[in-house]
Design a protein around this motif. Structure first.
Motif, PDB file in Angstrom:
ATOM      1  N   ARG A   1       0.865  -1.175   0.000  1.00  0.00           N
ATOM      2  CA  ARG A   1       0.000   0.000   0.000  1.00  0.00           C
ATOM      3  C   ARG A   1       0.900   1.222   0.000  1.00  0.00           C
ATOM      4  O   ARG A   1       1.739   1.362   0.888  1.00  0.00           O
ATOM      5  N   ARG A   2       0.758   2.073  -0.997  1.00  0.00           N
ATOM      6  CA  ARG A   2       1.589   3.276  -1.078  1.00  0.00           C
ATOM      7  C   ARG A   2       1.098   4.298  -0.063  1.00  0.00           C
ATOM      8  O   ARG A   2      -0.075   4.320   0.305  1.00  0.00           O
ATOM      9  N   GLU A   3       1.999   5.173   0.383  1.00  0.00           N
ATOM     10  CA  GLU A   3       1.681   6.227   1.352  1.00  0.00           C
ATOM     11  C   GLU A   3       0.463   7.032   0.880  1.00  0.00           C
ATOM     12  O   GLU A   3       0.402   7.440  -0.276  1.00  0.00           O
TER      13      GLU A   3
ATOM     14  N   GLN B   1      -2.548   6.059   0.303  1.00  0.00           N
ATOM     15  CA  GLN B   1      -3.597   5.299  -0.380  1.00  0.00           C
ATOM     16  C   GLN B   1      -4.509   4.627   0.665  1.00  0.00           C
ATOM     17  O   GLN B   1      -4.015   4.050   1.630  1.00  0.00           O
TER      18      GLN B   1
ATOM     19  N   TYR C   1      -6.511   1.980   0.226  1.00  0.00           N
ATOM     20  CA  TYR C   1      -6.622   0.525   0.094  1.00  0.00           C
ATOM     21  C   TYR C   1      -5.324  -0.063  -0.459  1.00  0.00           C
ATOM     22  O   TYR C   1      -4.667   0.548  -1.298  1.00  0.00           O
TER      23      TYR C   1
ATOM     24  N   SER D   1      -2.891  -2.815  -2.584  1.00  0.00           N
ATOM     25  CA  SER D   1      -2.921  -3.502  -3.875  1.00  0.00           C
ATOM     26  C   SER D   1      -2.233  -4.852  -3.698  1.00  0.00           C
ATOM     27  O   SER D   1      -1.413  -5.023  -2.795  1.00  0.00           O
TER      28      SER D   1
END
Lengths: 132, 356
Positions: free
Chosen positions: B195-197, B199, B201, B203
């Motif tokens: 999970r990117r900063e 975001q 939800y 992936s």
């Protein structure tokens, strides 16, 4: 609510720290500096006292017009809880359908979110109650 | 072996778990998204998952679990020297969950606190750090918590599994009920789930989360630990693995040579979903709820990204004197449940955009 004002009350809100009058034994919550029964005799005799967290529902109401922080929980229960120590606290009852609740029901304190200052402000935590 | 030497007579002094009481069924999620609920349920081996109430988050769940642990032990919270909370759903990006948890359990202010993040194995990373602090003498007791209120994008396969729960273990040398004989980790750069900063939800790589991620790391870590310890599956009374769903831990257990009677006690995901950082720790708690002195447990956590932490554990004679009844068992927490429909679930999880 301003952060410092809230922060000062954290010991009481997180851990139910009240005061006990060493003169007459009465437990007070929130903490008081002077016992209203003993007045000047209680000066210097008010000691910190952690409540057990256990009590019974003294009275309650179902709230249908909530404050913004409670809108997702509507309708919710607010109750006066008589603690084992005799002092009465006001708090929300969670994990309980309103129809299940009755006066005299045994409850225990739990830590929950009380609210937050929007999505970027501080989150406030404190005691609520649930059936034992 | 680069990691795992030196720990001696360190183990779990007390433990506590917490699971929010609300549940949603896979059939109900599938009904909303036009999926086949029966196929999702059987494919994932998840029959229901836990959902937190709107006033519950990783901090409140951690406090519940830690207070349950303290209720069972004759231990002064002021003797705890470190508090580590492992989660991928900390309520604050900056302000450690552990600061609030430590205050709420009555710990001293002269302690070290940090939040951990390693997908689903942040809680076991906290256990390993705690073992290091205790065995070196830097702390008498160290509190390691794994807790999550995990997120799955609406309609995504993760929505059927991502749930909420927590487990707290106090690690020490005195009054140990479950001695950790050895821990071992296996870590690699594997982009199976992230999970990117910023975001909301996570992936994931779909099927890529299976063989190269979960199965490789869990099986390698468990296999290596048994090799180092000179043990084999039949030496363990119980085995518990990270549980992203019901199927993966069942399959890895069978691949390694464990039988159903060894892994069924710790398999809680089919009833509560994947509690992420708490998943293996709640399973281990369910085992500690029933384990007897002398019994052996293999516990293996997995965190995407990816890594595994394995633990070889022996239940000690102290378990006989341990006040287990002072806090709810995992079984009672699983059974204490109330079903939600998708509408209330969406409201509770904050999936409905409200006016501020």
């Amino acid at each position: 609510m301003a952060n410092p004002r809230y922060w000062r009350e954290n010991p009481s809100r997180y851990n139910l720290i009240g005061k006990r009058c060493e003169n007459c034994g009465t437990v007070h919550f929130p903490p008081r500096e002077i016992c209203p029964k003993c007045r000047r005799k209680s000066i210097g005799k008010m000691k910190s006292h952690k409540l057990s967290g256990r009590g019974k529902v003294y009275s309650f109401t179902i709230v249908h017009e909530p404050m913004p922080d409670f809108s997702l929980m509507k309708p919710y229960i607010m109750a006066m809880v008589e603690m084992e120590e005799g002092v009465r606290l006001t708090g929300q009852i969670v994990d309980c359908e309103p129809a299940r609740l009755s006066i005299g029901m045994e409850v225990e304190a739990t830590l929950r979110k009380l609210g937050q200052e929007g999505s970027s402000g501080i989150i406030r935590y404190g005691y609520k109650f649930r059936p034992r | 072996m680069m990691f795992g030497h030196g720990e001696k007579d360190v183990g779990i002094v007390t433990y506590g778990a917490y699971i929010p009481r609300f549940r949603i069924l896979p059939e109900e999620i599938a009904r909303v998204w036009g999926e086949n609920g029966e196929a999702m349920k059987n494919g994932l081996m998840i029959f229901s998952k836990s959902v937190p109430y709107p006033d519950e988050d990783v901090i409140t769940i951690s406090v519940e679990a830690a207070r349950n642990a303290l209720a069972r032990a004759d231990l002064d919270p002021e003797e705890i020297g470190a508090v580590y909370v492992g989660s991928e759903s900390h309520p604050y990006a900056v302000k450690p969950s552990g600061t609030i948890v430590a205050e709420a359990i009555g710990a001293s202010h002269f302690i070290t606190v940090a939040d951990y993040e390693f997908a689903c194995k942040a809680g076991t990373a906290a256990m390993q750090t705690s073992m290091g602090l205790v065995s070196s003498g830097m702390a008498k007791y160290s509190l390691a918590i794994g807790a999550d209120t995990s997120q799955g994008a609406p309609g995504d396969a993760l929505e059927y599994s991502a749930s909420a729960g927590g487990a707290a273990f106090i690690i020490g040398k005195e009054g140990v009920i479950a001695r950790i004989n050895r821990t071992l980790s296996f870590t690699s750069d594997t982009p199976d789930f992230w999970r990117r900063e910023g975001q909301p939800y996570p992936s994931h790589g779909g099927r890529f989360t299976g063989e190269p991620a979960y199965f490789r790391h869990v099986a390698t870590c468990a296999g290596e630990l048994m090799k180092v310890q000179g043990t084999q599956p039949s030496d363990y009374d119980f085995a518990v693995f990270h549980q992203p769903n019901g199927k993966f831990p069942t399959r890895v257990a069978q691949q390694l040579g464990f039988e159903k009677k060894q892994y069924e006690t710790g398999l809680t995901t089919p009833y509560i979903g994947n509690t992420y950082s708490a998943s293996m720790m709640i399973g281990l708690s369910a085992i500690l709820d029933v384990a007897k002195p002398g019994q052996k447990v293999l516990g293996v956590a997995f965190g995407s990204g990816a890594g595994s932490d394995a633990f070889d554990i022996t239940i000690t004679d102290e378990m006989e004197n341990y006040n287990k009844a002072a806090a709810p068992t995992v079984k009672s927490l699983v059974e204490r449940s109330e079903l939600l429909d998708y509408g209330r679930y969406a409201k509770f999880k904050g999936k409905i955009v409200m006016k501020e």
